[in-house]
Design an enzyme around this catalytic site. Structure first.
Site, PDB file in Angstrom:
ATOM      1  N   LYS A   1       0.434  -1.122  -0.475  1.00 50.95           N
ATOM      2  CA  LYS A   1      -0.187   0.256   0.231  1.00 50.95           C
ATOM      3  C   LYS A   1       1.042   0.973  -0.328  1.00 50.95           C
ATOM      4  O   LYS A   1       1.795   1.160   0.415  1.00 50.95           O
ATOM      5  CB  LYS A   1      -0.918   0.280   1.025  1.00 50.95           C
ATOM      6  CG  LYS A   1      -0.056   0.010   2.411  1.00 50.95           C
ATOM      7  CD  LYS A   1      -1.120  -0.483   3.678  1.00 50.95           C
ATOM      8  CE  LYS A   1      -0.326  -0.451   4.820  1.00 50.95           C
ATOM      9  NZ  LYS A   1      -0.804  -0.343   6.228  1.00 50.95           N
TER      10      LYS A   1
ATOM     11  N   TYR B   1      15.739  30.723   6.643  1.00 49.51           N
ATOM     12  CA  TYR B   1      14.577  31.893   7.450  1.00 49.51           C
ATOM     13  C   TYR B   1      14.646  31.898   8.549  1.00 49.51           C
ATOM     14  O   TYR B   1      14.429  31.248   9.651  1.00 49.51           O
ATOM     15  CB  TYR B   1      13.440  31.287   6.974  1.00 49.51           C
ATOM     16  CG  TYR B   1      13.007  31.164   5.399  1.00 49.51           C
ATOM     17  CD1 TYR B   1      12.734  32.560   4.876  1.00 49.51           C
ATOM     18  CD2 TYR B   1      13.036  30.119   4.844  1.00 49.51           C
ATOM     19  CE1 TYR B   1      12.335  32.295   3.420  1.00 49.51           C
ATOM     20  CE2 TYR B   1      12.058  29.895   3.768  1.00 49.51           C
ATOM     21  CZ  TYR B   1      12.287  30.521   3.188  1.00 49.51           C
ATOM     22  OH  TYR B   1      12.019  30.805   1.651  1.00 49.51           O
TER      23      TYR B   1
HETATM   24  C1  LIG Z   1      -0.107  -1.738   6.781  1.00 53.72           C
HETATM   25  C2  LIG Z   1      -1.111  -2.559   7.767  1.00 53.72           C
HETATM   26  C3  LIG Z   1      -0.372  -4.154   7.707  1.00 53.72           C
HETATM   27  C4  LIG Z   1       0.975  -4.313   8.165  1.00 53.72           C
HETATM   28  O1  LIG Z   1       1.841  -3.636   8.627  1.00 53.72           O
HETATM   29  P1  LIG Z   1       3.618  -3.466   8.967  1.00 53.72           P
HETATM   30  O2  LIG Z   1       3.125  -2.925  10.936  1.00 53.72           O
HETATM   31  O3  LIG Z   1       3.758  -2.323   8.396  1.00 53.72           O
HETATM   32  O4  LIG Z   1       3.843  -4.936   8.745  1.00 53.72           O
HETATM   33  C5  LIG Z   1      -0.893  -4.788   8.481  1.00 53.72           C
HETATM   34  N1  LIG Z   1      -2.045  -5.414   8.335  1.00 53.72           N
HETATM   35  C6  LIG Z   1      -3.290  -3.582   7.839  1.00 53.72           C
HETATM   36  C7  LIG Z   1      -4.516  -4.413   7.793  1.00 53.72           C
HETATM   37  C8  LIG Z   1      -2.726  -2.706   7.468  1.00 53.72           C
HETATM   38  O5  LIG Z   1      -3.093  -1.756   7.283  1.00 53.72           O
END
Ligand SMILES: *Cc1c(COP(=O)(O)O)cnc(C)c1O
Length: 831
Positions: free
Chosen positions: A499, A725
């Site tokens: 993702k 800045y």
């Molecule tokens: C992002 C996510 C993961 C992965 O989590 P990590 O800590 O990056 O391993 C697993 N399950 C869901 C539902 C997620 O949204």
């Protein structure tokens, strides 16, 4: 040398099951890398999660007929196959290579040590290749498998061999020593790297020395001559200090090559040296310690080969930095460029083509290739094999550059190559001919011998504008994947989370590598991310976490599997599937066990199970839940409660449905912390990218992402003046301040200003000064000599972890990684 299968039988001292008089040219260990199946023998080697024999059907399908196996298999399925059943396929590979090696009496330099093996090998090659036809290890081919494949390249035209050898455990060296049979040994430095397989440094040195059992000389830095070194060979060393002497000795002895002094200048170092009573100077184009050490090792080898000092002085000036990793860079018109001009052997070429083929999917591959020089092979045979490699990896177009390669393709005009060919006498001609429209979403391979100066083509193709890049090391990512897989029960599946643009790393590129590694599932947050993956050629099942009504079309058109988390979305999707006339569409059910984000509540489970058992349109592929605090020991009781709720709910759904499904709740931290949380699948996210937050040394992960930029300007500023800045950086002393090309618009958090963040420049850390600007920021390099515009700067990577940056910015590595702006060019590395 030609080997018939009968010869292989004799060498292996194994009967051959089946009949064939095929000639064997290629030893193959990777089913993805087959050039000419009829002349190949495949070694079925076990992996951590796959048996060797599981590859045989695939390889047979590709046309290979000769196999070496060490597990029982039913060979009647492969009626034309010829099989050698041996105790251990890796040993068999080594045995064949050792036999091959023993047929040649040329000098062979064997290189081992903890760091610098590849650089020393490549530099020796650069220094010696004007005088010898050299066979050498491709890239960093120094493993139990890589070494025999390297030595197999030897042929009658070669005059010198240079091979690197790496080992990671006791007992591995003996076999490789027989494969390489070095006549001269080179030890690069013997640091602590890879100590894991040994109880101490002495044991490691003793093991490594076995490589040089029959060598007459060993070249080594005097600082590294270990007390444990027992060998018949003469030790030849370089160094600055007198050699350690026993109490009875009164004469002070210096190393054979004595370093008298060194003086660093802008981008070079002047060394004063003494060898056999003669003092001389050497100007070398490097300043860092590691390079200087490697260089002196090489110089001592040349001196031992009786090279004149004047020749050495000239040649070291020509040395170039070694880049052995493959880098896939964005180029013009959404193309990608793989510049593989650094290596010139066939194994490297086929690895580069394999990497391109995997990434290119259906896009065209264009190869721009010069004469391949100094291989010691007859041109006819060489280019025939090269052409075969192009065909088998799907090259669509070839630009052949140089007289030899052109001559081959002119001569074979009438052969039907499955790619189009354009011929050029030299690089200038190519440059005149190039036009942007020739490259559209293509994958371009550049492979030019040094004298063809393909850098000019690389510049043209890259049209690089922005100097800030993020390197994604795909080899390191696969390493991390395997590390986590080693923690899984044998039948536990793995879902990789890609993702948010693969946690910022690039969705398509990352997913293709994972697909090739055969993970079971991929997950994205939104349907459009899934569509992007399908367009990039991903055929693995893909789960979409945030399904909504607007995305149903895309979902079904691209075979994406929604995660359903409420009755509202469930019923809407069900309705849609019925309208489409579909049945048994795979879906995933999300349960809320305490995260309180998405999911059916536990109170709804019975109703949900009931609902599902009364319909045919949807099929439950998996049931999942998400842990709220899996990384936090203090919350383990809560996590366990989530796990128990999940487990019970799955059981009730399963008994209502009457069929099984995949169950998964564990993310990265959970995989690592408790094997009882694995169920039948795990969801690996941040750990894949090497940036998790568990402080346990038990899982050696590698860093995947490196963010780097360059210095734009350097200026001296007086104490009391201010920087950036709001005059936020007040200088306490006269300072040298460098402006670097990265700012908060690139994703470098504004919180890192005013000394909270550090960047890595020329081997040292430089703190930020003043506020971070949108596209730039300033760092204090007063204590780092000689920083110049154009110098590279690491923001995170090998020397600064993402976790450190995250800590400074008061956030977590997830936010840093996904926050790196898309204007930062991603470069994909394959080692
Ligand atoms: C992002 C996510 C993961 C992965 O989590 P990590 O800590 O990056 O391993 C697993 N399950 C869901 C539902 C997620 O949204």
């Amino acid at each position: 040398m030609q080997y018939l299968l009968n010869d292989i039988a004799a060498i292996l001292q194994q009967p051959m099951q089946g009949q064939s008089n095929a000639i064997i040219q290629y030893l193959v260990t990777d089913s993805r890398n087959i050039v000419d199946p009829t002349q190949s023998i495949f070694f079925a080697i076990k992996g951590p999660r796959r048996t060797g024999k599981s590859f045989i059907a695939d390889v047979y399908q590709q046309g290979v007929r000769a196999f070496v196996i060490d597990e029982p298999i039913d060979i009647s399925e492969f009626s034309e196959g010829v099989f050698f059943h041996v105790p251990n396929t890796i040993k068999a590979l080594q045995t064949i290579a050792a036999y091959h090696r023993s047929k040649f009496s040329i000098p062979v330099i064997g290189i081992t040590g903890s760091n610098g093996k590849t650089i020393v090998k490549e530099w020796l090659y650069q220094l010696l290749q004007p005088d010898f036809n050299i066979v050498r290890s491709p890239r960093s081919y120094n493993s139990q498998i890589g070494v025999p494949l390297s030595v197999w390249q030897m042929n009658a035209q070669h005059e010198l061999g240079i091979f690197e050898v790496g080992i990671s455990a006791k007992g591995e060296m003996q076999a490789l020593a027989e494969v390489v049979q070095p006549t001269m040994g080179v030890f690069t430095n013997i640091g602590d790297a890879h100590n894991e397989g040994f109880s101490n440094v002495e044991e490691k040195v003793e093991e490594k020395t076995k490589l040089f059992a029959d060598a007459s000389k060993i070249i080594i830095a005097s600082d590294y001559i270990p007390t444990a070194l027992t060998t018949k060979a003469t030790i030849i060393s370089w160094g600055s200090k007198p050699l350690p002497s026993s109490a009875s000795q009164t004469i002070i002895r210096f190393p054979d090559l004595q370093l008298i002094s060194q003086q660093k200048e802008n981008n070079s170092t002047r060394l004063a040296l003494k060898y056999q009573e003669e003092e001389f100077q050497l100007q070398v184009p490097f300043t860092d310690e590691a390079s200087l050490q490697n260089l002196l090792t090489c110089v001592l080898v040349l001196l031992q080969l009786n090279y004149r000092i004047s020749v050495i002085q000239q040649r070291v000036l020509q040395l170039t930095a070694v880049e052995m990793r493959m880098q896939l860079r964005r180029a013009i018109n959404q193309s990608y460029l793989l510049n593989d001009s650094y290596s010139n052997d066939k194994i490297s070429l086929s690895l580069a083509l394999q990497f391109l083929k995997e990434q290119a999917n259906q896009q065209p591959i264009i190869a721009i290739v010069s004469d391949i020089v100094n291989t010691g092979e007859p041109a006819e045979q060489l280019y025939h094999q090269v052409a075969q490699m192009f065909s088998s990896s799907g090259v669509k177009q070839l630009f052949a550059v140089g007289p030899e390669i052109c001559q081959y393709f002119v001569k074979h005009q009438k052969d039907h190559f499955p790619f189009s060919i354009q011929l050029f006498a030299n690089t200038q001609e190519v440059l005149q001919h190039l036009h942007e429209t020739m490259f559209q979403q293509s994958y371009i391979l550049l492979k030019g011998a040094r004298k063809f100066a393909f850098e000019q083509l690389a510049h043209w193709l890259e049209q690089q504008v922005h100097q800030t890049i993020m390197e994604i090391n795909l080899t390191a990512m696969v390493h991390n994947l395997k590390a986590y897989q080693s923690l899984l029960q044998p039948n536990t599946k793995l879902m990789a989370m890609v993702k948010a643009f693969g946690y910022g790393s690039g969705a398509g590129e990352v997913a293709r590598r994972l697909q090739q590694q055969q993970v079971d599932y991929l997950t994205v947050a939104y349907a459009d991310e899934g569509v992007t993956l399908r367009k990039a050629g991903i055929h693995l099942p893909i789960m979409v976490m945030s399904a909504d009504e607007y995305s149903f079309d895309a979902m079904v058109n691209y075979s994406l599997e929604p995660e359903l988390f409420s009755f509202q979305i469930l019923k809407a999707f069900h309705q849609y599937i019925i309208q489409q006339g579909l049945q048994q569409y795979p879906v995933h059910i999300k349960l809320n066990t305490g995260m309180n984000r998405l999911g059916f509540d536990i109170a709804e489970i019975d109703q949900l199970a009931n609902w599902f058992s009364n319909q045919q349109a949807l099929r439950v592929k998996s049931v999942l839940s998400h842990l709220a605090a899996s990384e936090d020991e203090k919350e383990d009781a809560f996590t366990q409660q989530q796990v128990d709720l999940f487990s019970r709910s799955c059981n009730s759904i399963e008994s209502a449905l009457g069929y099984g499904f995949i169950k998964h709740i564990a993310n990265t931290a959970a995989i690592r912390r408790n094997p009882n949380w694995q169920f039948n699948m795990v969801r690996l996210g941040i750990g894949l990218y090497g940036a998790d937050n568990i402080h346990q040394a038990n899982l050696p992960l590698q860093k995947v992402a490196t963010l780097k930029t360059t210095v734009a300007q350097v200026r001296a500023i007086k104490a009391g003046e201010t920087v950036s800045y709001n005059r936020s950086g007040v200088l306490q002393r006269d300072s040298i301040i460098a402006t670097v090309r990265i700012g908060y618009a690139d994703g470098y958090p504004r919180r890192m200003g005013n000394g909270i963040g550090n960047m890595f420049v020329k081997g040292k850390l430089a703190p930020t000064v003043g506020k971070i600007c949108m596209d730039m920021c300033m760092i204090d390099v007063t204590d780092i000599p000689n920083v110049q515009p154009g110098d590279p700067v690491e923001i995170f990577g090998k020397h600064i972890s993402i976790q450190e940056v995250a800590k400074g910015a008061g956030t977590i590595s997830y936010e840093i990684m996904t926050g790196i702006s898309l204007r930062v060019k991603r470069v994909y590395i394959e080692e």
